[in-house]
Structure formats: C-alpha cells, structure tokens
Enzyme design. Structure first.
Site, PDB file in Angstrom:
ATOM      1  N   PRO A  89      -2.034  64.353  62.098  1.00 39.15           N
ATOM      2  CA  PRO A  89      -0.818  65.173  62.154  1.00 39.15           C
ATOM      3  C   PRO A  89      -0.753  66.008  63.430  1.00 39.15           C
ATOM      4  CG  PRO A  89      -2.313  65.972  60.445  1.00 39.15           C
ATOM      5  CD  PRO A  89      -2.893  64.703  60.964  1.00 39.15           C
ATOM      6  N   GLU A 116     -10.774  65.754  56.945  1.00 46.38           N
ATOM      7  CA  GLU A 116     -10.137  66.591  57.980  1.00 46.38           C
ATOM      8  C   GLU A 116     -10.073  65.901  59.336  1.00 46.38           C
ATOM      9  OE1 GLU A 116      -8.645  69.490  57.057  1.00 46.38           O
ATOM     10  OE2 GLU A 116      -9.284  68.818  55.059  1.00 46.38           O
ATOM     11  N   ARG A 158       7.704  44.333  63.783  1.00 42.20           N
ATOM     12  CA  ARG A 158       9.065  43.782  63.777  1.00 42.20           C
ATOM     13  C   ARG A 158       9.644  43.646  65.176  1.00 42.20           C
ATOM     14  NH1 ARG A 158      12.930  47.441  64.309  1.00 42.20           N
ATOM     15  NH2 ARG A 158      14.570  46.414  63.135  1.00 42.20           N
ATOM     16  N   ASP A 173      19.017  48.523  66.851  1.00 49.56           N
ATOM     17  CA  ASP A 173      18.389  49.602  66.080  1.00 49.56           C
ATOM     18  C   ASP A 173      18.897  50.964  66.523  1.00 49.56           C
ATOM     19  OD1 ASP A 173      16.837  47.774  64.761  1.00 49.56           O
ATOM     20  OD2 ASP A 173      15.052  48.118  65.962  1.00 49.56           O
TER      21      ASP A 173
HETATM   22  O1  97T Z   1      -1.699  63.902  57.398  1.00 50.98           O
HETATM   23  C1  97T Z   1      -2.469  62.977  58.002  1.00 50.98           C
HETATM   24  C2  97T Z   1      -3.796  62.833  57.593  1.00 50.98           C
HETATM   25  C3  97T Z   1      -4.586  61.883  58.233  1.00 50.98           C
HETATM   26  C4  97T Z   1      -4.067  61.092  59.240  1.00 50.98           C
HETATM   27  C5  97T Z   1      -2.733  61.225  59.634  1.00 50.98           C
HETATM   28  C6  97T Z   1      -1.924  62.175  59.021  1.00 50.98           C
HETATM   29  C7  97T Z   1      -0.532  62.316  59.486  1.00 50.98           C
HETATM   30  O2  97T Z   1      -0.043  61.580  60.491  1.00 50.98           O
HETATM   31  N1  97T Z   1       1.231  61.934  60.703  1.00 50.98           N
HETATM   32  C8  97T Z   1       1.568  62.865  59.833  1.00 50.98           C
HETATM   33  C9  97T Z   1       0.457  63.135  59.024  1.00 50.98           C
END
Ligand code: 97T
Length: 255
Positions: A89, A116, A158, A173
């Site tokens: 994230p 984590e 795709r 798209d």
């Molecule tokens: O929330 C996550 C946990 C692990 C790996 C990726 C994510 C994530 O990737 N994009 C949004 C959340």
C-alpha cells in the site's frame, strides 16, 4: 510474456485459470508460473516471518526465504532478469500507464507479501540487479498482496497482443491514450429498448452518429464531474470545446 509469482498462498491464483487470462495461458500468450515461498523455508515449521526490528505490531517476512526463492526463479530464465513487482500500500499507484509499461516487458516477477511486508533488504538486493517496483493498487488495506497481483496480471494480460478479440480492443478503454482523454465512460444500454418502464435514451436509437458522439461526451463529462474531481481538475482546458465548457458550467464547474 512470462509471469512468475512467489507466494505462501499459490492456491489464491486459481482465478488465473479461467476467462480471458485462462484462455491467454492456454494459447501460450501468457506463461504463468506459481511458486510456494515456504519451499525455501528450511526450519521444521517452514517459517517465513519474524518480529520487526525496532518493535511495533505485526510480523515482517524474513529475507532468507525470499532471497532463495527469487534466486531459484531467476536461475530458470534468461540472463536478463525480470522486472520485479512488490505489491504494497506504500508503493507507487498502479495505473493503466504502468499496466501498458508492464505489458511491454518479456518477464515479470510478482512477490506478494502477507503480514507487514518484506524485509526491505530484499528490495535493495534485487534493486541493484533489475528494476524493482513497489506498487499499490489503491488507498485501502488488504490482508496481503495476492489480490493486488491478480488485479495487475489481469490488467496487464488483457493488453498482450492477441488476448482481446477485434470486437473489444484495448484502444477505447477509459484510461487508454486516444480514448476520450481522461474522461470516464458514460452509461451503456442494450436491448430491449424499454425495461421495467426505463427507456434507452432516444438519441442512441436515432442512428445519428454525430449526436450520439456528442451525447456520449456529455455523459462522460457528467460522470467525471460527479465521480472524479481529480480527473476533472487534470483535464487539459485545450481539450474542452465550447459545448463542454457550457455543460460544465451548468453542472456548477465554472472553468
Ligand atoms: O494492503 C496490502 C497488503 C499487502 C500488499 C499490498 C497491499 C495493497 O496494495 N495496494 C493496496 C493495498
């Protein structure tokens, strides 16, 4: 294109057996190889995580198993290593632009983590040999990176030549360059012309291609203004015609 995925849940990727991506694999356009990370954890419990240095909640994935797993995958391919994509994230946002960039690569390696995340030295180690991208798919938190990999493989797959038929090519798209630039697509309709008292907008039945194009652009502008102020703000004013500007003013967006 070759795609390797190393995960503690390879079974999570069963969706890649079906539909468009499944068909692309059957046809040899896409070569997906799944690997169990725990195959490179050598203790009796096949441990892949440990407590974080510096303290804090949760667990961090140990560098040892990841290093051995990635080395093993790299050894099965050409000297030119894959682009490595680490879902997180805290990464750069995954966009259609990045999907197109990945679709032009011969080989991708995804390393979805649970807990984590992965000990950062793994990214440092392979970042010295190939491109390592830490990539997020949106501003929310998942239980692990597996679903993010499914999203990215579908978006990239795709785009590969021969995956979409002519009837539905990738060029129109929403976010593709050359589509209605940076506008969301408006509503769509099919038969019957009336359903439960709801009618298809008459202009779509008119056969008047000019009016249909104009109506679709209006709807695209309405939807973009309603749902995506970020995209609206990013529109190039030079891409807006007189009619666009009048509509946006009516919608309460004075240029
Ligand atoms: O929330 C996550 C946990 C692990 C790996 C990726 C994510 C994530 O990737 N994009 C949004 C959340």
């Amino acid at each position: 294109m070759r795609v390797d995925i190393i995960s503690i849940f390879p079974e999570y990727f069963a969706p890649l057996d079906v539909s468009l991506i499944g068909k692309a694999r059957e046809r040899g356009i896409l070569d997906v190889r799944l690997h169990q990370l725990r195959d490179w954890a050598h203790d009796v419990h096949r441990t892949v995580d440990d407590t974080p240095y510096g303290g804090g909640p949760g667990m961090v994935m140990k560098p040892g198993p990841w290093g051995e797993a990635i080395d093993a995958v790299l050894a099965t391919g050409p000297a030119e290593p894959p682009r490595i994509i680490v879902p997180t994230p805290s990464g750069v946002p995954f966009t259609q632009r990045l999907a197109m960039e990945y679709a032009a690569e011969p080989w991708l390696l995804f390393t979805p983590a649970r807990y984590e995340g992965i000990d950062s030295r793994v990214m440092a180690e392979y970042g010295a040999r190939t491109r390592v991208d830490e990539v997020g798919i949106g501003d929310y938190v998942l239980a692990g990176g597996e679903v993010a990999v499914l999203v990215m493989v579908e978006a990239v797959g795709r785009l590969l030549p021969g995956v979409l038929g002519n009837a539905r090519s990738a060029v129109d798209d929403s976010f593709a360059p050359g589509a209605m630039e940076n506008l969301l697509e408006g509503p769509v309709y099919t038969k019957p012309p009336e359903w439960r008292g709801h009618e298809v907008p008459e202009v779509l039945l008119s056969g008047h291609h000019g009016k249909i194009a104009r109506w679709r652009r209006d709807e695209a502008l309405r939807r973009t203004a309603g749902n995506r102020l970020d995209l609206l703000a990013a529109l190039d004013p030079a891409s807006l015609d007189e009619h666009d500007r009048r509509l946006l003013k009516e919608l309460g967006f004075p240029s």
